[in-house]
Design a protein around this motif. Structure first.
Motif, PDB file in Angstrom:
ATOM      1  N   GLN A 167      40.616  37.283  38.932  1.00 31.27           N
ATOM      2  CA  GLN A 167      39.869  36.561  37.898  1.00 31.27           C
ATOM      3  C   GLN A 167      40.669  35.368  37.407  1.00 31.27           C
ATOM      4  O   GLN A 167      40.116  34.301  37.145  1.00 31.27           O
ATOM      5  CB  GLN A 167      39.550  37.483  36.715  1.00 31.27           C
ATOM      6  N   SER A 168      41.972  35.546  37.270  1.00 31.69           N
ATOM      7  CA  SER A 168      42.839  34.459  36.839  1.00 31.69           C
ATOM      8  C   SER A 168      42.849  33.336  37.866  1.00 31.69           C
ATOM      9  O   SER A 168      42.798  32.154  37.508  1.00 31.69           O
ATOM     10  CB  SER A 168      44.261  34.965  36.615  1.00 31.69           C
TER      11      SER A 168
ATOM     12  N   GLY B  45      41.668  29.479  37.327  1.00 28.80           N
ATOM     13  CA  GLY B  45      42.545  28.364  37.670  1.00 28.80           C
ATOM     14  C   GLY B  45      41.935  27.444  38.710  1.00 28.80           C
ATOM     15  O   GLY B  45      41.995  26.219  38.585  1.00 28.80           O
TER      16      GLY B  45
ATOM     17  N   ALA C 217      44.676  27.741  30.057  1.00 33.93           N
ATOM     18  CA  ALA C 217      45.850  28.475  29.579  1.00 33.93           C
ATOM     19  C   ALA C 217      45.548  29.181  28.260  1.00 33.93           C
ATOM     20  O   ALA C 217      45.978  30.323  28.041  1.00 33.93           O
ATOM     21  CB  ALA C 217      47.028  27.524  29.409  1.00 33.93           C
TER      22      ALA C 217
ATOM     23  N   THR D 275      43.763  32.396  28.755  1.00 32.67           N
ATOM     24  CA  THR D 275      44.625  33.502  29.207  1.00 32.67           C
ATOM     25  C   THR D 275      45.317  34.170  28.036  1.00 32.67           C
ATOM     26  O   THR D 275      45.533  35.376  28.056  1.00 32.67           O
ATOM     27  CB  THR D 275      45.686  33.026  30.210  1.00 32.67           C
TER      28      THR D 275
ATOM     29  N   PRO E  64      44.063  38.394  27.156  1.00 39.92           N
ATOM     30  CA  PRO E  64      45.094  38.864  28.094  1.00 39.92           C
ATOM     31  C   PRO E  64      44.648  40.034  28.958  1.00 39.92           C
ATOM     32  O   PRO E  64      45.252  40.290  29.995  1.00 39.92           O
ATOM     33  CB  PRO E  64      46.252  39.262  27.174  1.00 39.92           C
TER      34      PRO E  64
ATOM     35  N   PHE F 269      42.802  37.890  32.007  1.00 37.78           N
ATOM     36  CA  PHE F 269      43.495  36.861  32.790  1.00 37.78           C
ATOM     37  C   PHE F 269      45.007  37.004  32.649  1.00 37.78           C
ATOM     38  O   PHE F 269      45.500  37.482  31.636  1.00 37.78           O
ATOM     39  CB  PHE F 269      43.108  35.457  32.314  1.00 37.78           C
ATOM     40  N   THR F 270      45.717  36.558  33.680  1.00 42.10           N
ATOM     41  CA  THR F 270      47.171  36.433  33.609  1.00 42.10           C
ATOM     42  C   THR F 270      47.527  34.961  33.787  1.00 42.10           C
ATOM     43  O   THR F 270      46.865  34.231  34.527  1.00 42.10           O
ATOM     44  CB  THR F 270      47.867  37.254  34.706  1.00 42.10           C
ATOM     45  N   LEU F 271      48.569  34.544  33.093  1.00 39.34           N
ATOM     46  CA  LEU F 271      48.960  33.137  33.135  1.00 39.34           C
ATOM     47  C   LEU F 271      49.424  32.732  34.531  1.00 39.34           C
ATOM     48  O   LEU F 271      49.142  31.619  34.985  1.00 39.34           O
ATOM     49  CB  LEU F 271      50.054  32.867  32.105  1.00 39.34           C
TER      50      LEU F 271
ATOM     51  N   VAL G 225      46.370  31.891  36.713  1.00 36.65           N
ATOM     52  CA  VAL G 225      45.718  30.643  36.323  1.00 36.65           C
ATOM     53  C   VAL G 225      46.542  29.447  36.788  1.00 36.65           C
ATOM     54  O   VAL G 225      46.011  28.480  37.350  1.00 36.65           O
ATOM     55  CB  VAL G 225      45.488  30.594  34.798  1.00 36.65           C
TER      56      VAL G 225
END
Length: 122
Positions: free
Chosen positions: A37-38, A42, A87, A90, A94, A97-99, A102
């Motif tokens: 998903q992240s 991105g 960002a 994210t 949390p 998503f993870t940074l 992305v």
């Protein structure tokens, strides 16, 4: 400008193939759903950034033909805002998503587009 248009068209085609592939992987590999998903977020933000940049480059190319056409900036602020929004999402969600995903998606799509466009101009 026709070569640029063809290169951008090919680059967007591959980018949307990548989006479709990530969506399929998200269904096939549910245990990696958060990271995928992240990556989708991105890549989506990266495609939007590339669309803005390609539009600005197209306007500069039109300026070469007609000096009355003037570009109104490079769209840098908008592109920073899109990356910042990705960002921010994210940090806001949390659990979704993870940074790292992305940021990988944002940078991967930029690298893919540059590689395809520059390779097309040889």
């Amino acid at each position: 400008m026709e070569a640029f248009a063809l290169a951008i068209k090919k680059a967007f085609r591959y980018s949307f193939y990548l989006l479709a592939g990530l969506a399929i992987l998200m269904v096939v590999l549910p245990e990696h759903k958060v990271f995928l998903q992240s990556l989708l977020l991105g890549v989506g933000a990266g495609i939007l950034n590339v669309m803005v940049l390609a539009g600005k480059v197209w306007t500069v190319g039109l300026m070469a033909d007609d000096p009355a056409v003037r570009p109104k900036g490079t769209g840098t602020f908008f592109r920073f805002m899109v990356a910042g929004l990705a960002a921010y999402l994210t940090f806001l969600f949390p659990h979704l998503f993870t940074l790292s995903g992305v940021l990988l998606g944002l940078f991967f799509i930029q690298g893919l587009i540059y590689l395809i466009v520059f390779r097309n101009f040889k």
